[in-house]
Each structure stands twice: as structure tokens, then as C-alpha cells.
Write a protein that holds these residues in place. Structure first.
Motif, short mmCIF file in Angstrom:
data_model
loop_
_atom_site.label_atom_id
_atom_site.label_comp_id
_atom_site.label_asym_id
_atom_site.label_seq_id
_atom_site.Cartn_x
_atom_site.Cartn_y
_atom_site.Cartn_z
N LYS A 118 12.21 54.57 -18.09
CA LYS A 118 13.65 54.86 -18.08
C LYS A 118 14.25 54.50 -19.43
CE LYS A 118 14.66 54.23 -13.12
NZ LYS A 118 15.47 53.45 -12.15
N LYS A 119 15.42 55.04 -19.69
CA LYS A 119 16.08 54.77 -20.96
C LYS A 119 16.43 53.30 -21.11
CE LYS A 119 20.29 56.30 -21.56
NZ LYS A 119 21.43 57.23 -21.78
N GLU A 120 16.68 52.62 -19.97
CA GLU A 120 17.08 51.21 -20.02
C GLU A 120 15.88 50.27 -20.17
OE1 GLU A 120 17.86 53.26 -17.53
OE2 GLU A 120 19.92 53.77 -18.12
N THR A 121 14.66 50.77 -19.90
CA THR A 121 13.50 49.87 -19.89
C THR A 121 12.62 50.00 -21.12
OG1 THR A 121 12.18 51.48 -18.66
CG2 THR A 121 13.45 49.87 -17.38
N ILE A 172 16.50 42.96 -20.44
CA ILE A 172 16.65 44.03 -19.44
C ILE A 172 17.04 43.45 -18.07
CG2 ILE A 172 15.46 45.89 -18.22
CD1 ILE A 172 13.59 46.09 -20.63
N SER A 220 17.91 48.65 -25.49
CA SER A 220 18.55 49.92 -25.79
C SER A 220 19.88 49.68 -26.49
CB SER A 220 18.79 50.70 -24.50
OG SER A 220 19.73 50.01 -23.67
N GLN A 235 22.41 48.14 -24.09
CA GLN A 235 22.14 46.73 -23.77
C GLN A 235 22.45 45.82 -24.96
OE1 GLN A 235 18.14 47.57 -22.75
NE2 GLN A 235 18.50 47.57 -20.54
#
Length: 530
Positions: A412-415, A395, A503, A506
Motif C-alpha cells: 500500500k502507499k502508506e506501507t 507507520i 510516505s 506520514q
């Protein structure tokens, strides 16, 4: 209203009774004044008798006293009726205050027909408010409420999470029953068209159903549009149905005091001393310093790293002046279910909230209150959906350094993602855990015991509260896929590992890393030439 109407109806009867009583008195008086015979003494003095005047005065006085007493009695009855009417009016007002008619709907229960008409008018107004007949101006492309589609067998959905598929059979009974009911209503409507009289028409069955779409506006209702086969290849029948939501009703208004509600956090553990040190930092700050109504039970398997774990626990106890902990050591193979079961049964105090926890969990003081508020002995158990953290090195790989743990805990969607396939973290009262039968102690190792307990609660009469919570995190740790696994098991293990790493976006950046670096290198060369 009913009492007032009853009083109005009772008043003429009361007047009628008074008239009848007066008439009866007059008749008695006339009979008393009429001579019964020449030789008999009259009941009342004769007109020319010396005592006639005094006799009539006595009789009139008696009649006046009787009338006066009767009037006093009537006044008392009227006062009693007024007091009862006032009491009923106050009772009705209190009920209206407790269950107010929302949105101005007047549900007069003394007039069922009017109440039904008002409710029906409100439900019809819900159709006008929803996007049924015309569209609504929206601020952004994300404000639109999407439809989901369905057939007789499948539902095609957008919000799938990690445990649901884009295409699947409706698993939940309420969803399955909802769609079956809608299709049956549509078929019934097609077979009983309005205004056709006795005209002959084909008989429709569910097999004529092609597909449907539906969406729910949470404050208005659910719109269904169903398509059926028509009479020819290019003809179709379309049925639009709407399930309006009724007015909001207040069910309960209560004060909840959790000042004396203790939580016993039970952690099964084997080795992992470094993780336990991190856990105790979180426990000290959130559990001891901020919450203060907490007990810790550590059930330790084996002896490896045990002294280090006990030292961490004792140091925290001394520095924080914390004595509410229990350390249980078992010389046997690790079993999460058995550790939690032993920890729960070891408690000898009053009924307590149990929080089954793992060493790689981070919780906040707000979550501990959620744990208390969503459990109730004999009534409710709490199964929170925690937020699972992705690999911080992926991340934050493009950052100069990885942020501190507290800074990483962002939803969050990224975390990370909602771990909706996990049932291991749960809160319940000890009495409910004991009554349900506890864990299945035949399950060894890690996994399976949590689902088994969850199903026990689902099969009971207890309410299971299942919801995402913002104060409970699963901290990332590397997942090991052992060589002893079969090819299929190894593949599944790697898929699970990939899901916990990052994700989709990523992971895609990692897959195309070489192409991205090549592109950036070309851009630099072009900029130098210019």
C-alpha cells in the motif's frame, strides 16, 4: 482456397487432354483402316474378308482395355488431388486454430487486398471505440485516463515513481522516437493539406510546434493532440493523430515444467547475525518447507559474529533436515559484488538459476516460481522491482503495538514504495552470469556493482525482464549517515533516509505534530465547556 482454385483450373485441361487423346486414337484408327495400295496388305481386315468380324472385335477389345486403363489412371490422379486438397485444407484449419482471427477479423491471406481492407477497417474502428470524437461515461473520478504533455525537449508526466521527475527529457529510446515520429507526421500533414490543390501556404517546421498532449488506452491505442503556431498571434493549428493498436495475436502456447529447476540463493554477509536469524526463518518456511527446490550459499566476510551465523545455519539444517547449503568464509573487507561473484563461481553442479539476495530481504514461494519462469538460459534474465518497507514504528506509531512481520508485508502507499532505483536482487542462469563476465571486482563495499552488472545485460542480446513483483520485500532497517561525510553527501544521505522512513503524508504528520496536538487539546477544552 488456392488449391481448390487450382484444381478447378486443372480439371478443364484434363478434359481437354482426354479429348485430344481420343481424337488422336480416331485418326490412327482411320489411317489404319485406309488402304495404302492395291498390292499392299491392309493394316485392318477388309469388310468382306472372312476374318473381318473377328479382327474388329479384337481391335475394339484392345481399345476398350486401353480406355479402361486410362480411366483408372485418371481416377487415381483425381484421388491424389483430392487427398492433397484435403491435406492442405486440414493444414490451413490448423493454422487458423493456432492463429485465430481476433474479434472476428477475417484475414484471408489468399486475397491480400481483402485482408488489408479488413485490417484497415479494424484499425479505423479502434478510433471510434476510443475517446477521440466523444466522451465515455465513467464510474468514478479515478477511472479517467489522464493525458501527459510534451514539448520538443521535455515530457511532463504524472506517474513518475522515485527515479523519474515530473519534468524530464525522454530517456527511453522508444518514447523519444515515438514523440519525434508524431511531430514529424504532424508537420508533414500541415505542409500537405488535403483539398488545397496548388494553393500556396506557409511551410511548417518542428520549431512551429508549441506543445502536445497524449494518452494511451491500453486496448485501443494512443491519442495525440498537437498544437502549432498559426498565421497570426492568436491563431493556431491543431493536429489530432491516433496510433491504433492492432488485434491481439497468439505468439506462443507452451507447457513449462519447473519441477527440477533448482535455485541457488547467494547471500553475501558480514556481521548482522540477528538479521541473518530473521532471514533464515523466512528461508526455512518459504524456501525449504513450501518450495523445496533450493540451495543456499552464504559468503561470509571476516570472523566477527561468524560462529553465531554458522550456528544459526547448522541449527536450521538439523531441525529442517536441510543439507543443500554452502558456507564460504573470506578473511577480507566486505564487498557485495565479490561475495556474489565467488558464490556463483563456487557452484560445481549443472546449470542453475542464481538468485542474488541480501539478508534484509523477505521472499515468498510464489516469488521463487516467478524467478524460475522469468529466466531462460541464453535468452532471459530477471530483474524484479521489490517493494520497500517504510519504518514500522512510524507507520504503526498510533497503534497499541507493531504487528508481526507477516502482517506488515502489505503493498500500500502508506506501507512502502516500489524500489525502482534498485538493481541488486536479480535472477539469472549461472551460464549467463559467467558468459557476461560477472561482477566488477574493483568495486568495494556496498553499491555500484549491481548497476554495473545490470548494464552489462542491457548491452547484451539477452531479454531483461523488469517488473514489480508482489512476493519480494525489502525490510526496513535504520540508515546511518556518518559524520565523515561531506556536507553535500550528508544532505543526500539524509534525503535518502527520509525517503525510506515514511510516505509524504506520514512525514507531514510528523512535521505538523505539534499543531495537530494543539488542535486536539483545544477541541477537548471546548467539549468540556459545552
Amino acid at each position: 482456397m488456392m488449391l481448390r482454385r487450382g484444381f478447378i483450373l486443372f480439371l478443364p485441361r484434363l478434359v481437354g487432354l482426354l479429348v485430344v487423346a481420343c481424337c488422336s486414337v480416331s485418326i490412327v484408327y482411320m489411317l489404319a483402316c485406309t488402304p495404302k495400295g492395291d498390292n499392299q496388305q491392309l493394316a485392318l481386315p477388309r469388310v468382306h474378308s472372312p476374318t473381318a468380324k473377328e479382327g474388329y472385335e479384337v481391335i475394339l477389345q484392345e481399345r476398350e482395355e486401353q480406355r479402361h486403363n486410362y480411366i483408372i489412371s485418371l481416377k487415381k490422379q483425381i484421388a491424389q488431388l483430392k487427398a492433397e486438397l484435403q491435406g492442405r485444407s486440414e493444414q490451413l484449419k490448423n493454422m487458423q486454430d493456432q492463429y485465430p482471427d481476433p474479434l472476428g477479423i477475417q484475414l484471408d491471406h489468399s486475397n491480400p487486398e481483402k485482408a488489408q481492407a479488413n485490417l484497415l477497417a479494424f484499425l479505423r474502428s479502434q478510433i471510434d471505440k476510443a475517446e477521440v470524437h466523444s466522451g465515455v461515461k465513467l464510474s468514478t473520478e479515478y477511472a479517467a485516463v489522464p493525458f501527459e504533455s510534451f514539448t520538443l525537449q521535455k515530457v511532463y508526466q504524472l506517474e513518475t515513481g522515485l527515479t523519474r521527475h515530473p519534468e524530464e527529457k525522454p530517456v527511453r529510446k522508444d518514447k523519444r522516437d515515438e514523440l519525434v515520429e508524431v511531430i514529424e507526421l504532424a508537420v508533414g500533414s500541415l505542409n500537405n493539406p488535403e483539398g488545397d490543390g496548388n494553393a500556396k501556404h506557409r511551410v511548417y517546421t518542428p520549431s512551429d510546434f508549441i506543445e502536445g498532449i497524449y494518452r494511451t488506452e491500453k486496448d485501443k491505442g494512443t491519442l495525440y493532440e498537437l498544437t502549432f503556431k498559426g498565421d497570426t498571434k492568436h491563431e493556431f493549428k491543431k493536429i489530432v493523430l491516433f496510433r491504433p493498436f492492432g488485434p491481439v495475436m497468439k505468439v506462443k502456447n507452451e507447457n513449462v515444467n519447473m519441477a527440477d529447476t533448482l535455485i541457488n540463493v547467494i547471500v553475501p554477509l558480514a556481521k548482522r547475525a540477528s538479521k541473518f536469524r530473521q532471514f533464515m526463518q523466512n528461508f526455512r518456511e518459504m524456501g525449504i518447507q513450501q518450495d523445496g527446490r533450493i540451495h543456499l550459499t552464504v559468503v561470509y566476510f571476516g570472523k566477527e559474529q561468524m560462529n553465531e551465523v554458522k550456528s544459526i545455519l547448522e541449527n536450521t539444517s538439523k531441525s529442517a533436515n536441510f543439507k543443500n547449503f554452502t558456507f564460504i568464509q573470506l578473511n577480507e573487507e566486505f564487498s557485495r559484488g565479490k561475495g556474489l561473484d565467488i558464490g556463483a563461481r563456487f557452484w560445481k553442479g549443472n546449470n542453475v538459476v542464481l538468485f542474488f539476495c541480501d539478508v534484509d530481504i523477505y521472499f515468498t514461494a510464489e516469488f521463487l516460481n516467478s524467478c524460475r519462469l522469468n529466466t531462460q538460459p541464453g535468452k532471459k534474465v530477471f530483474y524484479p522491482v521489490l517493494f520497500s518497507q517504510y519504518n514500522p514504528s512510524i507507520i504503526y506509531g498510533h497503534h497499541d503495538s507493531i504487528p508481526s512481520l507477516e502482517q506488515q508485508l502489505i503493498i500500500k502507499k502508506e506501507t512502502g514504495f516500489w524500489r525502482d532505483f534498485g538493481f541488486g536482487m536479480t535472477c539469472q542462469y549461472r551460464s549467463d552470469f559467467i558468459n557476461i563476465g560477472g561482477f566488477d571486482l574493483d568495486i568495494k563495499g556496498w553499491g555500484g556493482e549491481d548497476v554495473h552488472l545490470y548494464r552489462k545485460y542491457l548491452h547484451s542480446n539477452l531479454i531483461v525482464i523488469r517488473t514489480p513483483v508482489r512476493g519480494l520485500f525489502h525490510l526496513w532497517h535504520e540508515k546511518q549517515c556518518l559524520d565523515e561525510l561531506t556536507p553535500e553527501q550528508y544532505k543526500m544521505c539524509m534525503q535518502s533516509k527520509a525517503m525510506n522512513e515514511a510516505s509524504h503524508g506520514q512525514l507531514g504528520m510528523l512535521v505538523f505534530k505539534q499543531e495537530i496536538e494543539t488542535h486536539l487539546h483545544r477541541q477537548k477544552l471546548r467539549s468540556k465547556k459545552t
